[in-house]
Motif scaffolding. Structure first.
Motif, mmCIF file in Angstrom:
data_model
loop_
_atom_site.group_PDB
_atom_site.id
_atom_site.type_symbol
_atom_site.label_atom_id
_atom_site.label_comp_id
_atom_site.label_asym_id
_atom_site.label_seq_id
_atom_site.Cartn_x
_atom_site.Cartn_y
_atom_site.Cartn_z
ATOM 1 N N LEU A 199 0.980 -1.176 -0.039
ATOM 2 C CA LEU A 199 -0.107 0.016 -0.050
ATOM 3 C C LEU A 199 0.864 1.231 -0.124
ATOM 4 O O LEU A 199 0.467 2.147 -0.840
ATOM 5 N N ASP A 200 1.957 1.300 0.768
ATOM 6 C CA ASP A 200 2.811 2.349 0.966
ATOM 7 C C ASP A 200 3.443 2.940 -0.410
ATOM 8 O O ASP A 200 3.506 3.955 -0.798
ATOM 9 N N ASP A 256 2.523 1.701 -3.549
ATOM 10 C CA ASP A 256 1.487 2.299 -4.384
ATOM 11 C C ASP A 256 1.361 3.849 -4.207
ATOM 12 O O ASP A 256 1.183 4.491 -5.268
ATOM 13 N N VAL A 257 1.303 4.110 -2.925
ATOM 14 C CA VAL A 257 1.111 5.801 -2.647
ATOM 15 C C VAL A 257 2.365 6.617 -3.279
ATOM 16 O O VAL A 257 2.091 7.537 -4.022
ATOM 17 N N THR A 268 2.739 9.361 -6.276
ATOM 18 C CA THR A 268 3.003 10.784 -6.118
ATOM 19 C C THR A 268 3.796 11.590 -7.053
ATOM 20 O O THR A 268 5.014 11.099 -7.152
#
Length: 286
Positions: free
Chosen positions: A19-20, A22-23, A27
């Motif tokens: 998840l991290d 993917d962020v 960005t």
């Protein structure tokens, strides 16, 4: 039918890191194509080679050389909780470097270990003053994508950790090849004979045996000892990871022909880190 078996600690960390990442990839400024462009512009700091650096420590010129030290910056962990939450990573790294560490391992996982890429960049900047004598910088992380290796290179790492237990063989081979293509020989982590064989089949030059099982975080100091024979007579640097807390641990591994130890919690908790390192490794005074 889906299994009702609860996820292990490693599986929980892996899921969160996906998840991290993917962020980060979504960005502006840290998208994958942007990292590639920065690398192509040669904006990553200069590398030093891991293998020769691991073979050098304050005792290698003496008649009784000791193991090399991989010293870790570690604020917290899933098993121990908070360890050293107010540590200044750059100051700690300089103590490690001036005390003779061959490698400085920096945890960059934020949720359980409270680390960051900024920690690693500042560690790298702090030790750059030592020039060619500086320790190699290891990104200690749960790596599953080439993107994370590109991040590591741009933020000043000389090597990355690849954990066999969390990677399929195709992933492991692809990530190993990508790391080497960027000039970074990875530290390949194993926990049992099957994983050790996978690391050897890969052609790994630096293999770390984690005495801590990442699925349940139990520590068995005999894990490294049981796997030593698999690398004997091979051109492999063998490192013992986790659980090392005193000189007797180091002495045992030295007698078994282990080449290096990674120490985190014991260094972070030491009252006088430089003295602790010297006593731990039986190194001569600087």
């Amino acid at each position: 039918m889906a299994s009702s078996k609860p996820p292990t600690i490693l599986e929980k960390i892996y899921a969160q890191r996906q998840l991290d990442v993917d962020v980060a990839k979504a960005t502006p400024g840290t998208r994958p194509d942007e990292l590639k462009e920065y690398l192509s512009m040669n904006l990553a700091p200069k590398l030093i080679a891991l293998v020769p650096r691991l073979k050098r420590n304050p005792s290698t010129s003496t008649s009784n050389p000791s193991l090399s030290l991989m010293a870790e910056i570690k604020r917290a962990s899933p098993s121990k909780g908070e360890i050293a939450m107010t540590v200044n990573p750059a100051k700690q790294a300089l103590i490690y470097a001036r005390s003779g560490a061959s490698v400085i391992s920096v945890l960059t996982e934020p949720t359980w270990f409270k680390g960051s890429l900024l920690d690693m960049r500042l560690v790298r900047q702090a030790v750059d003053e030592l020039g060619e004598n500086r320790p190699a910088i290891l990104r200690k992380e749960f790596i599953f994508e080439e993107y994370q290796i590109d991040e590591a290179r741009l933020f000043g790492a000389d090597t990355v950790l690849l954990i066999v237990a969390m990677l399929k063989q195709e992933q492991l081979e692809r990530l190993y090849a990508h790391s080497v293509s960027l000039g970074m020989e990875p530290l390949v982590e194993v926990n049992n004979a099957a994983e050790m064989q996978r690391a050897l089949d890969l052609g790994s030059k630096v293999i770390g045996v984690n005495n801590r099982n990442l699925h349940d975080f139990n520590v068995d100091m005999g894990t490294t000892s049981r796997l030593v024979d698999m690398v004997r007579e091979r051109d492999v640097i063998l490192c013992a990871l986790s659980g090392i807390s005193g000189p007797q641990d180091v002495k045992t591994y030295q007698e078994q022909a282990v080449n290096a130890v990674l120490v985190g919690e014991a260094l972070m908790r030491a009252k006088d880190t430089a003295v602790f390192i010297r006593e731990l490794l039986a190194w001569p005074e600087a």
